[in-house]
Write an enzyme that holds these catalytic residues in place. Structure first.
Site, PDB file in Angstrom:
ATOM      1  N   CYS A 180       0.813  -1.223   0.000  1.00  0.00           N
ATOM      2  CA  CYS A 180       0.000   0.000   0.000  1.00  0.00           C
ATOM      3  C   CYS A 180       0.844   1.270   0.000  1.00  0.00           C
ATOM      4  O   CYS A 180       0.600   2.186  -0.795  1.00  0.00           O
ATOM      5  CB  CYS A 180      -1.006  -0.003   1.142  1.00  0.00           C
ATOM      6  SG  CYS A 180      -0.318   0.031   2.809  1.00  0.00           S
ATOM      7  N   HIS A 182      -2.786   0.964   6.935  1.00  0.00           N
ATOM      8  CA  HIS A 182      -3.117   0.851   5.515  1.00  0.00           C
ATOM      9  C   HIS A 182      -3.415   2.240   4.967  1.00  0.00           C
ATOM     10  O   HIS A 182      -4.028   3.063   5.651  1.00  0.00           O
ATOM     11  CB  HIS A 182      -4.324  -0.070   5.317  1.00  0.00           C
ATOM     12  CG  HIS A 182      -4.577  -0.405   3.886  1.00  0.00           C
ATOM     13  ND1 HIS A 182      -3.715  -1.164   3.134  1.00  0.00           N
ATOM     14  CD2 HIS A 182      -5.583  -0.056   3.054  1.00  0.00           C
ATOM     15  CE1 HIS A 182      -4.188  -1.279   1.898  1.00  0.00           C
ATOM     16  NE2 HIS A 182      -5.316  -0.609   1.829  1.00  0.00           N
ATOM     17  N   HIS A 203      -5.886   1.350  -3.911  1.00  0.00           N
ATOM     18  CA  HIS A 203      -4.953   0.849  -2.895  1.00  0.00           C
ATOM     19  C   HIS A 203      -4.479  -0.548  -3.261  1.00  0.00           C
ATOM     20  O   HIS A 203      -5.026  -1.194  -4.149  1.00  0.00           O
ATOM     21  CB  HIS A 203      -5.624   0.855  -1.518  1.00  0.00           C
ATOM     22  CG  HIS A 203      -6.796  -0.075  -1.410  1.00  0.00           C
ATOM     23  ND1 HIS A 203      -6.890  -1.026  -0.446  1.00  0.00           N
ATOM     24  CD2 HIS A 203      -7.920  -0.189  -2.160  1.00  0.00           C
ATOM     25  CE1 HIS A 203      -8.037  -1.692  -0.593  1.00  0.00           C
ATOM     26  NE2 HIS A 203      -8.681  -1.194  -1.621  1.00  0.00           N
TER      27      HIS A 203
END
Length: 118
Positions: free
Chosen positions: A24, A76, A88
């Site tokens: 990510c 994240h 993402h």
């Protein structure tokens, strides 16, 4: 647009190139370096702590960073692309994808957003 062009690229832990795959934060780093010549911190935790402006969820703009976690500390990050969606690199075995912030999982685990470019 650069982030959307990477949808389908394999997730690779520690990855930071289209050829080698992305995690990510590697995806976010690549997109901002490639599209805006901007160097960001390498990890999600470092990005979450950088002194960029916090943005309310209802004021998100394309290019804002969105942070998530199941606990307090974000683990994240994705790039908001408009219309309630973000790009993402979600998890091992997956690929870079487009998801909705309203998805129950992402909605529940959304923590905050930062605007890196005004």
């Amino acid at each position: 647009m650069r982030a959307l062009g990477l949808v389908g690229t394999p997730y690779v832990y520690g990855g930071n190139t289209p050829q080698g795959g992305f995690d990510c934060s590697g995806l976010v780093n690549f997109v901002f370096a490639d599209a805006a010549a901007l160097s960001l911190p390498r990890t999600t935790a470092q990005m979450a702590a950088m002194p960029a402006r916090l943005v309310k969820r209802d004021a998100l703009r394309t290019g804002d960073l969105v942070f998530f976690s199941e606990r307090d500390v974000p683990n994240h990050v994705g790039i908001y692309v408009g219309n309630g969606r973000f790009v993402h690199a979600p998890n091992e075995g997956g690929t870079v994808r487009l998801d909705a912030l309203s998805n129950p999982y992402w909605n529940r685990n959304y923590r905050f957003s930062r605007r890196v470019i005004d």
